[in-house]
Write a protein that holds these residues in place. Structure first.
Motif: not given
Length: 363
Positions: A175-178, A196-197, A281-283, A289-291
Motif C-alpha cells: 500500500s502506497i500513497d500516490m 494499492m493506493v 492513471n491510477w485505476r 484498495s477495495f481488497i
C-alpha cells in the motif's frame, strides 16, 4: 551486610567480598570488591591465573533522579600462568571500557520509549539534506521494518540490493500513497505483488478539487450576498454525506468507478482535471484498495499513525542532526518488542563534521 544494596546491584551475597556505602550530601558512593572466582584466560583458555594487581573503576550508577550514585569497583587484573597474558575479571556492573552501568543505560532507554520525553540532540538546522524519508512497515503488526533517509528512486533501488531476493516473493500486497516512484519501485522488485493506493489520498484529491470549485463559485458573488455567505460559512454542508454510503467491494467497485470517471469527463470542470488524470492513471491501484484482508481494507492508516508519533518525537527532541540516531530512536520507541542490545562491541553513529581550522594561540 546491606542486602538492599546487594539486590540493587543485581548481586547475591556470595558474590560480595567487601561492601561499603558512603553518602555525601546527594551523592552515594558504593565501594565493592567481588569474591575470587575461577576465570578463563580469553587468549589460551587456561583456568590457571593469579592476581596481578587491582584497579579502581568509577562507574556511574545513577538509576534514580533524586541521588547521584557511583560504584567504586575494585577490579582485579589477572595474569595467566600458562601464556602470561593479563586480563581483567568479569563484572556484572558494566561492559568493557564503559563508565556507565548497564542498569543506568537501561533506565535511559526506558525513558526513550516515551515519545513525549525530551531527548536533547544537536540542532538540526532548517532542513535535512533530503527532506523526506521512506518508512517501511508491516501492515498487520504496525511495526517498522526500516527507515531509509530519502525516497529517491535510484537510492531506493540501491537499498534493495542488500536484501535477500528470496524475501521478495513473500510480499503479496503493498500500500502506497500516490507517488509514481513507489509504484514503479513495488512492481520492479515484487513480481507477484498487488499494489494499492491508500484511499485517504484519493478522497483528499477529490475533496480538494471540490473545495477549489466552491471557492471559485463563491467569488463570483458579492461579499454581502446570501450566496457568498452560505458558501463561505456553511461550506461543511457540501462535504456532508447525502445518506448511507454503499459498501463497495473489489468485485463491484469497478462499475461505479467507471461511472464517476465518465461523469467528470462530461462535466469538464477545470478544478477536477487533476482528479480525472488521477482516476485515469491510477485505476488499477485504486480498485485494488477495495481488497479486504480479514475484515478490513488495506490502507496507509498504520503508517500515518506512525508519522504522527514521529512528529511528536521530533518536536520534543529539539530536532536531530544525525539520521542514524534518529532512526534508532524511532524504531526503539515505536516498535513494541524492540529491546536494547548490550554488547562489548562499540559502534559510533557520529557523523563527520567540518574540519577545524588552524589554532593560532595568542602570544
Amino acid at each position: 551486610m546491606d542486602y538492599d544494596t546487594i539486590n540493587l546491584l543485581g548481586l547475591q551475597p556470595d558474590d560480595i567480598l567487601d561492601l561499603n556505602i558512603v553518602r555525601n550530601n546527594d551523592v552515594i558512593i558504593i565501594s565493592v570488591t567481588l569474591t575470587v572466582k575461577d576465570y578463563i584466560c580469553p587468549v589460551c583458555g587456561s583456568l590457571h591465573s593469579q592476581v596481578k594487581d587491582y584497579q579502581l573503576k568509577k562507574i556511574n550508577h545513577s538509576i534514580f533522579n533524586m541521588n547521584k550514585t557511583f560504584i567504586h569497583y575494585r577490579c582485579r587484573r589477572l595474569k595467566c600462568v600458562d601464556c602470561g597474558k593479563t586480563f581483567v575479571e568479569n563484572n556484572p556492573f558494566t561492559q568493557h571500557k564503559q563508565r556507565i552501568s548497564n542498569a543506568a543505560i537501561l533506565v535511559v532507554l526506558k525513558n526513550c520509549k516515551r515519545l513525549n520525553y525530551t531527548f536533547d540532540e544537536f540542532y538540526l538546522g532548517k532542513t535535512w539534506k533530503n527532506k523526506f524519508a521512506c518508512i517501511f512497515i508491516d501492515w498487520q503488526t504496525a511495526q517498522i521494518i526500516d527507515i531509509y533517509p530519502n525516497r529517491k528512486k535510484y537510492d531506493l533501488y540501491s537499498y534493495m540490493q542488500y536484501i535477500n531476493k528470496e524475501e521478495f516473493s513473500n510480499v503479496q500486497y503493498v500500500s502506497i500513497d500516490m507517488n509514481p516512484t513507489y509504484r514503479e519501485f513495488a512492481y520492479h522488485h515484487f513480481k507477484n505483488v498487488t499494489v494499492m493506493v491508500d484511499s485517504f489520498h484519493v478522497v483528499k484529491n477529490i475533496n480538494d478539487a471540490l473545495k477549489n470549485l466552491r471557492i471559485h463559485v463563491m467569488y463570483k458573488f458579492d461579499r454581502d450576498s446570501i450566496e457568498y455567505y452560505l458558501l463561505k460559512q456553511w461550506n461543511s454542508l457540501i462535504m456532508m454525506r447525502k445518506g448511507d454510503i454503499e459498501d463497495y467491494t473489489y468485485d463491484n467497485a469497478g462499475s461505479r468507478y467507471g461511472e464517476l470517471y465518465n461523469d467528470l469527463i462530461k462535466m469538464n470542470i477545470n478544478e477536477f482535471k487533476d482528479v480525472v488524470s488521477c482516476l485515469k492513471n491510477w485505476r488499477k491501484e485504486i480498485l485494488n484498495s477495495f481488497i479486504y484482508i480479514g475484515e478490513r481494507r488495506i490502507s496507509n492508516g498504520p503508517i500515518e499513525s506512525i508519522n504522527g508519533r514521529i512528529k511528536i518525537l521530533m518536536k520534543t527532541s529539539l530536532k536531530y542532526k544525525n539520521f542514524e540516531r534518529l532512526r534508532n530512536r524511532i524504531m526503539f520507541c515505536i516498535n513494541k518488542d524492540s529491546l536494547p542490545i548490550m554488547t562489548n562491541e562499540k559502534k559510533t553513529n557520529k557523523t563527520e563534521g567540518k574540519k577545524r581550522g588552524k589554532y593560532n594561540k595568542n602570544k
